[in-house]
Scaffold this motif. Structure first.
Motif, PDB file in Angstrom:
ATOM      1  N   ARG A  87      38.910  -5.602   9.982  1.00 18.18           N
ATOM      2  CA  ARG A  87      38.636  -6.590   8.931  1.00 18.18           C
ATOM      3  C   ARG A  87      37.611  -7.618   9.409  1.00 18.18           C
ATOM      4  NH1 ARG A  87      43.025  -9.505   8.058  1.00 18.18           N
ATOM      5  NH2 ARG A  87      44.375  -8.399   9.485  1.00 18.18           N
ATOM      6  N   ALA A  88      37.795  -8.086  10.643  1.00 25.68           N
ATOM      7  CA  ALA A  88      36.862  -9.079  11.205  1.00 25.68           C
ATOM      8  C   ALA A  88      35.456  -8.501  11.316  1.00 25.68           C
ATOM      9  CB  ALA A  88      37.362  -9.552  12.570  1.00 25.68           C
ATOM     10  N   SER A  89      35.359  -7.258  11.765  1.00 24.74           N
ATOM     11  CA  SER A  89      34.053  -6.617  11.916  1.00 24.74           C
ATOM     12  C   SER A  89      33.357  -6.444  10.568  1.00 24.74           C
ATOM     13  CB  SER A  89      34.235  -5.253  12.592  1.00 24.74           C
ATOM     14  OG  SER A  89      33.023  -4.556  12.653  1.00 24.74           O
ATOM     15  N   PHE A  90      34.112  -6.017   9.575  1.00 19.11           N
ATOM     16  CA  PHE A  90      33.536  -5.814   8.243  1.00 19.11           C
ATOM     17  C   PHE A  90      33.127  -7.150   7.613  1.00 19.11           C
ATOM     18  CE2 PHE A  90      35.186  -1.353   6.843  1.00 19.11           C
ATOM     19  CZ  PHE A  90      34.741  -0.811   8.034  1.00 19.11           C
ATOM     20  N   GLU A  91      33.956  -8.195   7.802  1.00 22.38           N
ATOM     21  CA  GLU A  91      33.637  -9.510   7.224  1.00 22.38           C
ATOM     22  C   GLU A  91      32.409 -10.125   7.895  1.00 22.38           C
ATOM     23  OE1 GLU A  91      37.152 -11.955   7.559  1.00 22.38           O
ATOM     24  OE2 GLU A  91      38.314 -10.606   6.263  1.00 22.38           O
ATOM     25  N   ARG A  92      32.364 -10.034   9.212  1.00 26.28           N
ATOM     26  CA  ARG A  92      31.249 -10.640   9.962  1.00 26.28           C
ATOM     27  C   ARG A  92      29.995  -9.770   9.970  1.00 26.28           C
ATOM     28  NH1 ARG A  92      34.320 -11.812  15.516  1.00 26.28           N
ATOM     29  NH2 ARG A  92      36.160 -12.772  14.653  1.00 26.28           N
ATOM     30  N   ARG A  93      30.174  -8.490   9.611  1.00 26.82           N
ATOM     31  CA  ARG A  93      29.072  -7.526   9.623  1.00 26.82           C
ATOM     32  C   ARG A  93      28.484  -7.375  11.023  1.00 26.82           C
ATOM     33  NH1 ARG A  93      27.239  -6.308   4.539  1.00 26.82           N
ATOM     34  NH2 ARG A  93      28.232  -7.451   2.875  1.00 26.82           N
ATOM     35  N   GLU A  94      29.395  -7.353  12.019  1.00 22.74           N
ATOM     36  CA  GLU A  94      28.977  -7.175  13.407  1.00 22.74           C
ATOM     37  C   GLU A  94      30.114  -6.527  14.192  1.00 22.74           C
ATOM     38  OE1 GLU A  94      28.102 -11.200  14.563  1.00 22.74           O
ATOM     39  OE2 GLU A  94      30.164 -11.576  15.202  1.00 22.74           O
ATOM     40  N   PRO A  95      29.790  -5.934  15.339  1.00 22.58           N
ATOM     41  CA  PRO A  95      30.844  -5.318  16.154  1.00 22.58           C
ATOM     42  C   PRO A  95      31.858  -6.362  16.628  1.00 22.58           C
ATOM     43  CG  PRO A  95      28.678  -4.578  16.874  1.00 22.58           C
ATOM     44  CD  PRO A  95      28.457  -5.692  15.902  1.00 22.58           C
ATOM     45  N   VAL A  96      33.114  -5.951  16.686  1.00 21.65           N
ATOM     46  CA  VAL A  96      34.191  -6.818  17.168  1.00 21.65           C
ATOM     47  C   VAL A  96      34.993  -6.045  18.209  1.00 21.65           C
ATOM     48  CG1 VAL A  96      36.376  -7.932  16.534  1.00 21.65           C
ATOM     49  CG2 VAL A  96      34.380  -8.190  15.063  1.00 21.65           C
ATOM     50  N   VAL A  97      35.204  -6.698  19.352  1.00 25.85           N
ATOM     51  CA  VAL A  97      36.015  -6.110  20.419  1.00 25.85           C
ATOM     52  C   VAL A  97      37.247  -6.984  20.579  1.00 25.85           C
ATOM     53  CG1 VAL A  97      36.093  -5.482  22.861  1.00 25.85           C
ATOM     54  CG2 VAL A  97      33.956  -5.263  21.585  1.00 25.85           C
ATOM     55  N   GLU A  98      38.413  -6.345  20.574  1.00 23.21           N
ATOM     56  CA  GLU A  98      39.656  -7.106  20.656  1.00 23.21           C
ATOM     57  C   GLU A  98      40.717  -6.258  21.343  1.00 23.21           C
ATOM     58  OE1 GLU A  98      42.252  -8.812  17.176  1.00 23.21           O
ATOM     59  OE2 GLU A  98      40.184  -9.512  16.960  1.00 23.21           O
ATOM     60  N   GLU A  99      41.577  -6.921  22.108  1.00 18.45           N
ATOM     61  CA  GLU A  99      42.740  -6.231  22.666  1.00 18.45           C
ATOM     62  C   GLU A  99      43.890  -6.438  21.705  1.00 18.45           C
ATOM     63  OE1 GLU A  99      43.941  -6.889  26.684  1.00 18.45           O
ATOM     64  OE2 GLU A  99      41.984  -6.259  27.450  1.00 18.45           O
TER      65      GLU A  99
END
Length: 174
Positions: A53-65
């Motif tokens: 969701r964060a990646s789609f909203e920000r329109r950028e790659p998101v890395v998370e544990e």
């Protein structure tokens, strides 16, 4: 940095799973998800979809544990796929980092134990030093007093070394 062993999931614009690699299926199994993921959203599977969701909203790659269970931690990397400014889907990479996190926790625990040992040794040495000083006050012979004072200085020096080691482990010293 993506690795060959990472699980790969291809998602559509609604974050529904279109493809899951064998490694992704294995990662899902490790967290207790055995359902066929194809056609389902991650949340419907019981998988934390926050990074997607964060990646789609920000329109950028998101890395998370993501700590799926107390024993299982997955490193997720979501990369949105865009065409003409519109999100058409995404790629989700999954890596099981549970063993690494468990080792990290073990190292922190060992560091804390070593710090505590240094602290206790320092305290015990200071107690011995104080007892010797009290005993030295009662002495009359100058040579005996000098010997006790020298012992007190040596013991305090060793206590200082243990205090320094304890502080160094805490990161208070360079």
């Amino acid at each position: 940095e993506p690795r060959v062993g990472d699980g790969v999931m291809v998602l559509d614009a609604d974050a529904r799973v279109r493809y899951s690699s064998p490694n992704a299926v294995s990662a899902l199994h490790r967290v207790g998800i055995s359902a066929n993921a194809t056609g389902l959203r991650l949340a419907e599977l019981g998988f934390d979809d926050g990074p997607v969701r964060a990646s789609f909203e920000r329109r950028e790659p998101v890395v998370e544990e993501v700590e799926q269970t107390p024993e299982i931690t997955l490193l997720t990397r979501c990369i949105p796929i865009m065409a003409g400014g519109t999100i058409t889907g995404g790629v989700l990479l999954l890596r099981d980092v549970s063993e690494l996190r468990q080792r990290d926790r073990l190292l922190l625990s060992k560091d804390a134990t070593i710090r505590e040992i240094h602290h206790r040794v320092k305290n015990n040495l200071q107690t011995i030093s104080s007892l010797l000083r009290l005993q030295g006050r009662r002495l009359k012979a100058p040579e005996a007093k000098a010997a006790i004072e020298e012992s007190v200085r040596r013991i305090r020096s060793i206590a200082l070394v243990h205090e320094t080691l304890s502080l160094a482990l805490e990161g208070h010293l360079p």
